[in-house]
Scaffold this active site. Structure first.
Site, PDB file in Angstrom:
ATOM      1  N   ARG A  48       0.864  -1.198   0.096  1.00 29.90           N
ATOM      2  CA  ARG A  48       0.047   0.033  -0.089  1.00 29.90           C
ATOM      3  C   ARG A  48       0.800   1.182   0.062  1.00 29.90           C
ATOM      4  NH1 ARG A  48      -4.391  -1.061   4.526  1.00 29.90           N
ATOM      5  NH2 ARG A  48      -2.365  -1.673   5.368  1.00 29.90           N
ATOM      6  N   GLU A 105       3.605  -5.545  13.802  1.00 25.77           N
ATOM      7  CA  GLU A 105       2.542  -5.677  14.979  1.00 25.77           C
ATOM      8  C   GLU A 105       2.073  -7.047  15.395  1.00 25.77           C
ATOM      9  OE1 GLU A 105      -0.002  -3.895  11.556  1.00 25.77           O
ATOM     10  OE2 GLU A 105       2.191  -3.808  12.515  1.00 25.77           O
TER      11      GLU A 105
END
Length: 177
Positions: A61, A98
């Site tokens: 992205r 994460e």
């Protein structure tokens, strides 16, 4: 920064890609021409006049925003890709996400010591991808000018991670506390 309401175009997707993770879907920013223009103009406008010669965007992205920002700044775009996607000699850097680990690479000839680089991605969470991209820039001898993101998950304290690794400006359009 523009007055555009970027946050209203970001959709939360709970438990994606795994339970407990809330995915931030930025694609509505891209299907709205006014929103896309505002994102690109805001980021590029913030870094205009700083001598940026290349924008590095992280897969995938980061490509969506990095390439038009590079176009707007009148400079080149360098994709930071996952392993095995680039056909020539590469610099590689591993990093923590994460919810796991990953690696990105750039072509060894994509940057020179004369380049001033803006690292762009859609989202900064733990700061791992941003630091890895900065390390790739440094491996090439180029200089990081700053970081730009559409969305910052501030509750994960990515700015602390980035500032410990390198002392460069972090610019975001939307912060989630």
């Amino acid at each position: 920064m523009s007055d555009f309401d970027f946050a209203s175009r970001i959709i939360d997707i709970p438990d994606y890609p795994e339970p407990g993770v809330v995915f931030k879907d930025i694609t509505p920013l891209f299907d709205d021409p006014e929103a896309l223009r505002a994102v690109v103009d805001d980021i590029a406008g913030h870094f205009e006049g700083r001598g940026i010669t290349k924008v590095v965007g992280a897969e995938a992205r980061g490509f969506l925003i990095g390439a038009p920002v590079a176009y707007r700044l009148g400079c080149g775009f360098v994709p930071a890709r996952k392993p095995g996607k680039l056909p020539r000699a590469v610099y590689s850097q591993s990093y923590s996400l994460e919810y796991g680990t990953d690696e990105i690479q750039i072509h060894r000839d994509a940057l020179t010591p004369e380049d001033r680089v803006l690292v762009v991605d859609d989202l900064v969470a733990t700061g791992g991808t941003a630091v890895a991209a900065a390390r790739l820039v440094e491996q090439s001898g180029a200089e990081v000018e700053g970081f730009a993101f559409i969305l910052e998950l501030a509750f994960l304290k990515p700015r602390e991670v980035i500032s410990e690794a390198c002392d460069h400006e972090v610019y975001t359009l939307v912060k989630v506390s």
